[in-house]
Each structure stands twice: as C-alpha cells, then as structure tokens.
Design an enzyme around this catalytic site. Structure first.
Site, PDB file in Angstrom:
ATOM      1  N   ILE A 128       0.858  -1.177   0.000  1.00  0.00           N
ATOM      2  CA  ILE A 128       0.000   0.000   0.000  1.00  0.00           C
ATOM      3  C   ILE A 128       0.897   1.231   0.000  1.00  0.00           C
ATOM      4  O   ILE A 128       1.804   1.341   0.826  1.00  0.00           O
ATOM      5  CB  ILE A 128      -0.942  -0.026   1.215  1.00  0.00           C
ATOM      6  CG1 ILE A 128      -1.883  -1.227   1.103  1.00  0.00           C
ATOM      7  CG2 ILE A 128      -1.738   1.270   1.318  1.00  0.00           C
ATOM      8  CD1 ILE A 128      -2.698  -1.499   2.338  1.00  0.00           C
TER       9      ILE A 128
ATOM     10  N   ASN B  77       0.968   4.347   0.942  1.00  0.00           N
ATOM     11  CA  ASN B  77       1.255   5.233   2.067  1.00  0.00           C
ATOM     12  C   ASN B  77       1.862   4.533   3.283  1.00  0.00           C
ATOM     13  O   ASN B  77       2.086   5.159   4.314  1.00  0.00           O
ATOM     14  CB  ASN B  77      -0.001   6.012   2.475  1.00  0.00           C
ATOM     15  CG  ASN B  77      -1.120   5.121   2.967  1.00  0.00           C
ATOM     16  OD1 ASN B  77      -1.071   3.911   2.816  1.00  0.00           O
ATOM     17  ND2 ASN B  77      -2.153   5.722   3.527  1.00  0.00           N
ATOM     18  N   CYS B  78       2.171   3.269   3.174  1.00  0.00           N
ATOM     19  CA  CYS B  78       2.794   2.507   4.265  1.00  0.00           C
ATOM     20  C   CYS B  78       4.263   2.927   4.410  1.00  0.00           C
ATOM     21  O   CYS B  78       5.003   2.975   3.423  1.00  0.00           O
ATOM     22  CB  CYS B  78       2.696   1.022   3.958  1.00  0.00           C
ATOM     23  SG  CYS B  78       3.630  -0.044   5.060  1.00  0.00           S
ATOM     24  N   ASP B  79       4.689   3.229   5.627  1.00  0.00           N
ATOM     25  CA  ASP B  79       6.071   3.663   5.867  1.00  0.00           C
ATOM     26  C   ASP B  79       7.092   2.592   5.466  1.00  0.00           C
ATOM     27  O   ASP B  79       8.147   2.920   4.921  1.00  0.00           O
ATOM     28  CB  ASP B  79       6.269   4.033   7.342  1.00  0.00           C
ATOM     29  CG  ASP B  79       5.572   5.334   7.708  1.00  0.00           C
ATOM     30  OD1 ASP B  79       5.259   6.126   6.795  1.00  0.00           O
ATOM     31  OD2 ASP B  79       5.335   5.556   8.914  1.00  0.00           O
TER      32      ASP B  79
ATOM     33  N   LYS C  63       7.531   2.608   1.795  1.00  0.00           N
ATOM     34  CA  LYS C  63       8.359   3.747   1.380  1.00  0.00           C
ATOM     35  C   LYS C  63       9.838   3.435   1.564  1.00  0.00           C
ATOM     36  O   LYS C  63      10.662   3.737   0.696  1.00  0.00           O
ATOM     37  CB  LYS C  63       7.978   4.998   2.174  1.00  0.00           C
ATOM     38  CG  LYS C  63       6.609   5.540   1.804  1.00  0.00           C
ATOM     39  CD  LYS C  63       6.218   6.710   2.693  1.00  0.00           C
ATOM     40  CE  LYS C  63       4.793   7.150   2.408  1.00  0.00           C
ATOM     41  NZ  LYS C  63       4.332   8.180   3.349  1.00  0.00           N
TER      42      LYS C  63
END
Length: 114
Positions: free
Chosen positions: A7, A9-11, A14
């Site tokens: 996903i 926006n998952c840190d 990233k």
C-alpha cells in the site's frame, strides 16, 4: 522481473521503495488498493509464505474484527479476509526470481539482490 506489493502510504513500503531505487534496482510497484488484488496471486503468495506469516494481526483492520472472528481464524477465512481487506496483508511482499519475501530489512534485500 521484480515486483513490490503493498500500500503506497505505508512507511515500510516507502523504505523498501527508497532502498530499491537507491540500489538502481528496477521494479514494479503493485498497490493493493489502487491496482486491486487477485485471488490467484494471493494463493501463490500464501503457498510460498504461509497465511500466518502474511496476516497482519497488528493492523487496525485486523483489530476491528470481532473477537469471534479473531478466535476462529484459519486459512480459509484468513484468505477471504485478506482478499476483501488487503490492508490485512503484511507489507511489503517482494517477488523476485520466482520467490516471495515478506517484510523489509536492508540486510535481507541485500542478500536477495546479491
């Protein structure tokens, strides 16, 4: 071909994407929410990783399940829940050279791409 699943926006996603980019590794990113999730892919990943490894019990989506759902979790209903709610899948899942890897640790990725 290398594909990173998760996903956007998952840190952790990233971090994994940044690591791959910094190492000049070409990859495709498959966002469960944007690109969808197919049962065939979920079954292949489960065969390689196991549903217990894939199920994210720490996430909000899992915690919002009823106590009965949590207590009666098994492969069949876990797979159904992950297909309906992809946020319940631990992230990231990396597919590289016909193998699946779950999570992100720089040392692990260094070994995978060595």
């Amino acid at each position: 071909m290398t594909t990173l699943f998760g996903i956007k926006n998952c840190d952790t996603i990233k971090k994994a994407r940044n690591w791959l980019t910094a190492q000049n590794i070409e990859f495709t990113f498959h966002d469960y929410r944007k690109d969808g999730l197919e049962a065939e892919w979920l079954n292949k990943a489960e065969q390689a990783l196991g549903w217990e490894q894939m199920l994210n019990k720490r996430g909000t989506t899992f915690r919002q399940l009823s106590d009965e759902q949590k207590q009666n979790i098994n492969k069949d209903n876990a797979m159904k829940l992950m297909l309906e709610h992809p946020a319940m899948i631990k992230r990231p899942i990396l597919f590289h050279k016909d193998s699946y890897f779950i999570g992100f640790k720089p040392d692990q990725y260094s070994e995978v791409f060595a």
